[in-house]
Enzyme design. Structure first.
Site, PDB file in Angstrom:
ATOM      1  N   TYR A   1       0.831  -1.222   0.000  1.00 51.47           N
ATOM      2  CA  TYR A   1       0.000   0.000   0.000  1.00 51.47           C
ATOM      3  C   TYR A   1       0.865   1.272   0.000  1.00 51.47           C
ATOM      4  CZ  TYR A   1      -3.271   3.429   2.061  1.00 51.47           C
ATOM      5  OH  TYR A   1      -4.015   4.537   2.349  1.00 51.47           O
TER       6      TYR A   1
ATOM      7  N   ASN B   1       8.047  -9.845  -1.552  1.00 52.71           N
ATOM      8  CA  ASN B   1       7.735 -11.278  -1.689  1.00 52.71           C
ATOM      9  C   ASN B   1       6.249 -11.519  -2.000  1.00 52.71           C
ATOM     10  OD1 ASN B   1       6.411 -10.907   0.714  1.00 52.71           O
ATOM     11  ND2 ASN B   1       7.747 -12.245   1.937  1.00 52.71           N
TER      12      ASN B   1
ATOM     13  N   ASP C   1      12.439 -12.185  -0.889  1.00 54.98           N
ATOM     14  CA  ASP C   1      12.270 -11.929   0.546  1.00 54.98           C
ATOM     15  C   ASP C   1      13.478 -11.167   1.117  1.00 54.98           C
ATOM     16  OD1 ASP C   1      10.347 -13.633   2.767  1.00 54.98           O
ATOM     17  OD2 ASP C   1      12.098 -12.526   3.505  1.00 54.98           O
ATOM     18  N   ILE C   2      13.198 -10.217   1.996  1.00 56.35           N
ATOM     19  CA  ILE C   2      14.301  -9.474   2.622  1.00 56.35           C
ATOM     20  C   ILE C   2      15.148 -10.366   3.536  1.00 56.35           C
ATOM     21  CG2 ILE C   2      13.321  -7.140   2.519  1.00 56.35           C
ATOM     22  CD1 ILE C   2      12.466  -7.581   5.494  1.00 56.35           C
TER      23      ILE C   2
ATOM     24  N   PHE D   1       9.989  -0.700   3.599  1.00 60.42           N
ATOM     25  CA  PHE D   1       8.573  -0.868   3.967  1.00 60.42           C
ATOM     26  C   PHE D   1       8.234  -2.316   4.310  1.00 60.42           C
ATOM     27  CE2 PHE D   1       8.705   2.705   1.013  1.00 60.42           C
ATOM     28  CZ  PHE D   1       7.937   3.650   1.654  1.00 60.42           C
TER      29      PHE D   1
ATOM     30  N   SER E   1       6.152   3.422  13.289  1.00 62.08           N
ATOM     31  CA  SER E   1       4.723   3.632  13.518  1.00 62.08           C
ATOM     32  C   SER E   1       4.507   4.400  14.809  1.00 62.08           C
ATOM     33  CB  SER E   1       4.053   2.261  13.632  1.00 62.08           C
ATOM     34  OG  SER E   1       2.744   2.385  14.114  1.00 62.08           O
TER      35      SER E   1
ATOM     36  N   TYR F   1       3.557  -6.782  17.257  1.00 64.31           N
ATOM     37  CA  TYR F   1       3.812  -5.931  16.083  1.00 64.31           C
ATOM     38  C   TYR F   1       4.497  -4.637  16.516  1.00 64.31           C
ATOM     39  CZ  TYR F   1       2.960  -2.346  12.584  1.00 64.31           C
ATOM     40  OH  TYR F   1       3.129  -1.299  11.708  1.00 64.31           O
TER      41      TYR F   1
ATOM     42  N   LYS G   1       8.432  -3.130  15.827  1.00 63.13           N
ATOM     43  CA  LYS G   1       8.795  -1.811  15.280  1.00 63.13           C
ATOM     44  C   LYS G   1       9.783  -1.106  16.208  1.00 63.13           C
ATOM     45  CE  LYS G   1       6.659  -1.802  11.484  1.00 63.13           C
ATOM     46  NZ  LYS G   1       7.353  -1.666  10.210  1.00 63.13           N
TER      47      LYS G   1
ATOM     48  N   PHE H   1       1.427   7.986  11.371  1.00 67.26           N
ATOM     49  CA  PHE H   1       0.183   7.919  12.124  1.00 67.26           C
ATOM     50  C   PHE H   1      -0.785   7.015  11.324  1.00 67.26           C
ATOM     51  CE2 PHE H   1       0.804  10.135  16.082  1.00 67.26           C
ATOM     52  CZ  PHE H   1       2.149  10.395  15.928  1.00 67.26           C
TER      53      PHE H   1
ATOM     54  N   ASP I   1      -6.948  -0.777  22.164  1.00 67.35           N
ATOM     55  CA  ASP I   1      -7.137   0.542  21.558  1.00 67.35           C
ATOM     56  C   ASP I   1      -6.951   1.643  22.598  1.00 67.35           C
ATOM     57  OD1 ASP I   1      -7.579  -0.303  19.008  1.00 67.35           O
ATOM     58  OD2 ASP I   1      -9.709   0.227  18.929  1.00 67.35           O
TER      59      ASP I   1
HETATM   60  P1  NAD Z   1       1.560  -3.634   3.119  1.00 64.96           P
HETATM   61  O1  NAD Z   1       1.332  -4.975   3.717  1.00 64.96           O
HETATM   62  O2  NAD Z   1       0.622  -3.168   2.060  1.00 64.96           O
HETATM   63  O3  NAD Z   1       3.046  -3.559   2.546  1.00 64.96           O
HETATM   64  C1  NAD Z   1       4.109  -4.330   3.040  1.00 64.96           C
HETATM   65  C2  NAD Z   1       4.741  -5.019   1.851  1.00 64.96           C
HETATM   66  O4  NAD Z   1       5.864  -5.780   2.278  1.00 64.96           O
HETATM   67  C3  NAD Z   1       3.779  -5.978   1.158  1.00 64.96           C
HETATM   68  O5  NAD Z   1       3.787  -5.693  -0.226  1.00 64.96           O
HETATM   69  C4  NAD Z   1       4.352  -7.367   1.457  1.00 64.96           C
HETATM   70  O6  NAD Z   1       4.097  -8.267   0.391  1.00 64.96           O
HETATM   71  C5  NAD Z   1       5.826  -7.043   1.635  1.00 64.96           C
HETATM   72  N1  NAD Z   1       6.569  -7.951   2.515  1.00 64.96           N
HETATM   73  C6  NAD Z   1       6.215  -8.362   3.764  1.00 64.96           C
HETATM   74  N2  NAD Z   1       7.194  -9.153   4.276  1.00 64.96           N
HETATM   75  C7  NAD Z   1       8.178  -9.224   3.336  1.00 64.96           C
HETATM   76  C8  NAD Z   1       9.436  -9.865   3.275  1.00 64.96           C
HETATM   77  N3  NAD Z   1       9.883 -10.614   4.280  1.00 64.96           N
HETATM   78  N4  NAD Z   1      10.183  -9.714   2.158  1.00 64.96           N
HETATM   79  C9  NAD Z   1       9.738  -8.966   1.125  1.00 64.96           C
HETATM   80  N5  NAD Z   1       8.562  -8.339   1.120  1.00 64.96           N
HETATM   81  C10 NAD Z   1       7.781  -8.454   2.218  1.00 64.96           C
HETATM   82  O7  NAD Z   1       1.617  -2.580   4.313  1.00 64.96           O
HETATM   83  P2  NAD Z   1       1.697  -0.994   4.282  1.00 64.96           P
HETATM   84  O8  NAD Z   1       0.471  -0.474   4.931  1.00 64.96           O
HETATM   85  O9  NAD Z   1       2.095  -0.516   2.953  1.00 64.96           O
HETATM   86  O10 NAD Z   1       2.870  -0.776   5.330  1.00 64.96           O
HETATM   87  C11 NAD Z   1       4.211  -0.580   4.920  1.00 64.96           C
HETATM   88  C12 NAD Z   1       5.076  -0.442   6.154  1.00 64.96           C
HETATM   89  O11 NAD Z   1       4.613   0.645   6.940  1.00 64.96           O
HETATM   90  C13 NAD Z   1       5.071  -1.670   7.064  1.00 64.96           C
HETATM   91  O12 NAD Z   1       6.373  -1.857   7.566  1.00 64.96           O
HETATM   92  C14 NAD Z   1       4.112  -1.272   8.170  1.00 64.96           C
HETATM   93  O13 NAD Z   1       4.395  -1.930   9.362  1.00 64.96           O
HETATM   94  C15 NAD Z   1       4.383   0.232   8.279  1.00 64.96           C
HETATM   95  N6  NAD Z   1       3.251   0.980   8.845  1.00 64.96           N
HETATM   96  C16 NAD Z   1       2.016   0.859   8.282  1.00 64.96           C
HETATM   97  C17 NAD Z   1       0.936   1.521   8.853  1.00 64.96           C
HETATM   98  C18 NAD Z   1      -0.455   1.391   8.283  1.00 64.96           C
HETATM   99  O14 NAD Z   1      -1.422   1.674   9.003  1.00 64.96           O
HETATM  100  N7  NAD Z   1      -0.630   0.982   7.021  1.00 64.96           N
HETATM  101  C19 NAD Z   1       1.126   2.351   9.981  1.00 64.96           C
HETATM  102  C20 NAD Z   1       2.411   2.471  10.501  1.00 64.96           C
HETATM  103  C21 NAD Z   1       3.474   1.779   9.924  1.00 64.96           C
HETATM  104  N1  UFG Z   2     -12.340   1.392  14.513  1.00 63.17           N
HETATM  105  C1  UFG Z   2     -13.693   1.098  14.646  1.00 63.17           C
HETATM  106  N2  UFG Z   2     -14.193   0.078  13.889  1.00 63.17           N
HETATM  107  C2  UFG Z   2     -13.435  -0.648  13.021  1.00 63.17           C
HETATM  108  C3  UFG Z   2     -12.058  -0.332  12.893  1.00 63.17           C
HETATM  109  C4  UFG Z   2     -11.548   0.692  13.672  1.00 63.17           C
HETATM  110  O1  UFG Z   2     -14.401   1.732  15.406  1.00 63.17           O
HETATM  111  O2  UFG Z   2     -13.962  -1.570  12.365  1.00 63.17           O
HETATM  112  C5  UFG Z   2     -11.778   2.515  15.290  1.00 63.17           C
HETATM  113  C6  UFG Z   2     -10.685   2.115  16.266  1.00 63.17           C
HETATM  114  O3  UFG Z   2     -11.247   1.761  17.518  1.00 63.17           O
HETATM  115  C7  UFG Z   2      -9.839   3.387  16.319  1.00 63.17           C
HETATM  116  C8  UFG Z   2      -9.988   3.971  14.908  1.00 63.17           C
HETATM  117  O4  UFG Z   2     -11.169   3.386  14.374  1.00 63.17           O
HETATM  118  O5  UFG Z   2     -10.398   4.307  17.218  1.00 63.17           O
HETATM  119  C9  UFG Z   2      -8.812   3.637  13.987  1.00 63.17           C
HETATM  120  O6  UFG Z   2      -8.595   2.241  13.992  1.00 63.17           O
HETATM  121  P1  UFG Z   2      -7.596   1.538  12.959  1.00 63.17           P
HETATM  122  O7  UFG Z   2      -7.664   0.069  13.208  1.00 63.17           O
HETATM  123  O8  UFG Z   2      -7.873   2.024  11.581  1.00 63.17           O
HETATM  124  O9  UFG Z   2      -6.185   2.127  13.354  1.00 63.17           O
HETATM  125  P2  UFG Z   2      -5.391   2.058  14.735  1.00 63.17           P
HETATM  126  O10 UFG Z   2      -5.141   3.467  15.146  1.00 63.17           O
HETATM  127  O11 UFG Z   2      -6.034   1.174  15.720  1.00 63.17           O
HETATM  128  O12 UFG Z   2      -4.060   1.322  14.287  1.00 63.17           O
HETATM  129  C10 UFG Z   2      -3.237   1.830  13.232  1.00 63.17           C
HETATM  130  C11 UFG Z   2      -2.529   0.691  12.534  1.00 63.17           C
HETATM  131  C12 UFG Z   2      -1.581   0.007  13.476  1.00 63.17           C
HETATM  132  C13 UFG Z   2      -0.652   1.010  14.063  1.00 63.17           C
HETATM  133  C14 UFG Z   2      -1.423   2.118  14.708  1.00 63.17           C
HETATM  134  C15 UFG Z   2      -0.535   3.223  15.204  1.00 63.17           C
HETATM  135  O13 UFG Z   2      -3.477  -0.261  12.083  1.00 63.17           O
HETATM  136  O14 UFG Z   2      -0.822  -0.924  12.746  1.00 63.17           O
HETATM  137  O15 UFG Z   2      -2.322   2.703  13.750  1.00 63.17           O
HETATM  138  O16 UFG Z   2       0.245   3.691  14.162  1.00 63.17           O
HETATM  139  F1  UFG Z   2       0.114   0.406  14.981  1.00 63.17           F
END
Ligand code: NAD
Ligand code: UFG
Length: 343
Positions: free
Chosen positions: A13, A34, A60-61, A82, A126, A151, A155, A180, A297
């Site tokens: 993403y 991967n 894979d990394i 990422f 994160s 998780y 991080k 965020f 939460d």
């Molecule tokens: P995502 O799952 O869409 O992207 C992660 C990508 O890494 C995927 O394409 C997956 O196929 C690949 N991947 C996973 N393990 C791998 C490995 N061992 N080798 C090679 N590729 C691998 O997730 P995203 O939302 O794009 O998140 C990207 C990064 O940002 C992640 O590290 C995630 O923890 C971090 N992050 C995401 C959020 C969020 O809410 N989306 C918030 C904070 C931090």
């Molecule tokens: N929520 C609902 N209903 C749902 C999903 C979420 O009410 O079906 C609420 C949650 O309680 C929260 C808000 O919507 O108040 C956001 O929830 P998310 O699950 O979208 O996001 P979070 O803040 O809980 O978590 C996200 C990422 C985590 C990361 C965290 C802090 O998913 O990976 O932000 O960066 F760790």
């Protein structure tokens, strides 16, 4: 000057939006993914949007030989990292997967980088590392590490190991970007978030209710100390987030060591405010029901983004309405994500 970057997890993403931004800014991009949580279709669409092709290696990394090969084949000067697993619930059930992939994978990546003489790294951290913050908005100097799940701990461990590494060798230049809540999609509607199964996160859940794939939203708790009792978060448009990576990469040219930046908007919105904004942007009502709080939460989490503004010259530009309309466009054009194939 950095010309060529390796993007791990670049088919995912945030990685796909950042790969697009990098290509549009003139970088050459090598993606290593991967595909455990992504489709190669995302990169095909990135190529369509940028009129340029990233190099794509499926792998894979944790595969050191593959990393050595990639870093020998391409003149990589920096890595945007990422790749990782990101489901909080899954991390509780299968912690070793998370430590192996997120922590072990980063160790292997850094070993390969050092062996190849590449010392510039931007890491996807994160806001979860802040745990339940004592005060909001959250500044980077608030204590981190009181994480509530594997998780989050993975991080924080990576942040620490990168800090140790940079302290051990002055050639390292490391950005720890604490995201965020990334939401939204590219304005074209061609790339976006494509969760497998029932989404855990609020925005993909809302868009799937809007498109009729899910019957109603469950709002997790309405008794928090917030504006309307529902949880407050700092939603940030994924295209703004992608731009933050380019700004961090540029800033690392001028610094060594480890540097932490919050990437958020500084504005918190409640679940019900998001539901209202989505309705305003899409015209779709979102039926919802309040259910008990989700374990783990917190009430409110939003950034103080002043450090990134001052040091990176970056701030988020897109408002909540734009986040909602771009999420909706992506969902409508791709009701089954990248499996829809109707671009
Ligand atoms: P995502 O799952 O869409 O992207 C992660 C990508 O890494 C995927 O394409 C997956 O196929 C690949 N991947 C996973 N393990 C791998 C490995 N061992 N080798 C090679 N590729 C691998 O997730 P995203 O939302 O794009 O998140 C990207 C990064 O940002 C992640 O590290 C995630 O923890 C971090 N992050 C995401 C959020 C969020 O809410 N989306 C918030 C904070 C931090
Ligand atoms: N929520 C609902 N209903 C749902 C999903 C979420 O009410 O079906 C609420 C949650 O309680 C929260 C808000 O919507 O108040 C956001 O929830 P998310 O699950 O979208 O996001 P979070 O803040 O809980 O978590 C996200 C990422 C985590 C990361 C965290 C802090 O998913 O990976 O932000 O960066 F760790």
């Amino acid at each position: 000057m950095i010309k060529t970057v390796l993007v791990t997890g670049g088919a995912g993403y945030i990685g796909s939006h950042t790969t697009l931004a990098l290509l549009l800014a003139g970088f050459n991009v090598v993606v290593l993914d991967n595909l455990c949580n992504a489709s190669p279709e995302s990169l095909r669409r990135v190529a369509q949007l940028s009129d340029r092709e990233p190099v794509f290696e499926k792998g894979d990394i944790r595969d050191r030989a593959l990393l050595d090969k990639l870093l020998a084949q391409h003149p990589v000067q920096a890595v945007l990292h990422f790749a990782g697993l990101k489901s909080v619930g899954e991390s509780v059930a299968y912690p070793l997967r998370y430590y192996d992939n997120n922590v072990g994978g980063t160790v292997t990546l850094c070993q390969a980088m050092a062996a190849a003489g590449v010392f510039t790294l931007v890491f996807s951290s994160s806001a979860t590392v802040y745990g339940d913050p004592a005060t909001v908005p959250i500044t980077e100097d608030q204590p981190a590490g009181h994480t509530t799940n594997p998780y989050g701990r993975s991080k924080f461990m990576v942040e620490q190991l990168l800090g140790d590494l940079a302290a051990s060798d002055p050639r390292w230049r490391v950005a720890l970007l604490r995201y965020f809540n990334p939401v939204g999609a590219h304005e074209s509607g061609l790339i976006g978030e494509d969760p497998h199964g029932i989404p855990n996160n609020l925005l993909p859940y809302i868009t799937q209710v809007a498109v009729g794939k899910l019957p109603e939203l469950a709002v997790f708790g309405n008794d928090y100390q917030t504006i309307d009792g529902t949880g407050v978060r700092d939603y940030i448009h994924v295209v703004d987030l992608a731009q933050g990576h380019l700004a961090a990469l540029k800033e690392l040219l001028t610094r060594t060591g480890t540097h932490v930046w919050n990437l958020g908007t500084g504005q918190g919105y409640s679940v019900l405010q998001v539901v209202q904004a989505f309705k305003a942007a899409s015209g779709q009502p979102i039926p919802y029901r309040t259910v008990p709080r989700r374990p783990g939460d917190i009430a409110a989490c939003y950034a103080d983004p002043a450090k990134a503004a001052a040091e990176l010259g970056w701030s988020a530009k897109r408002d909540l309405f734009t986040m909602m309309s771009d999420s909706w466009r992506w969902q409508k054009m791709n009701p089954d994500g990248y499996r829809s194939g109707n671009d």
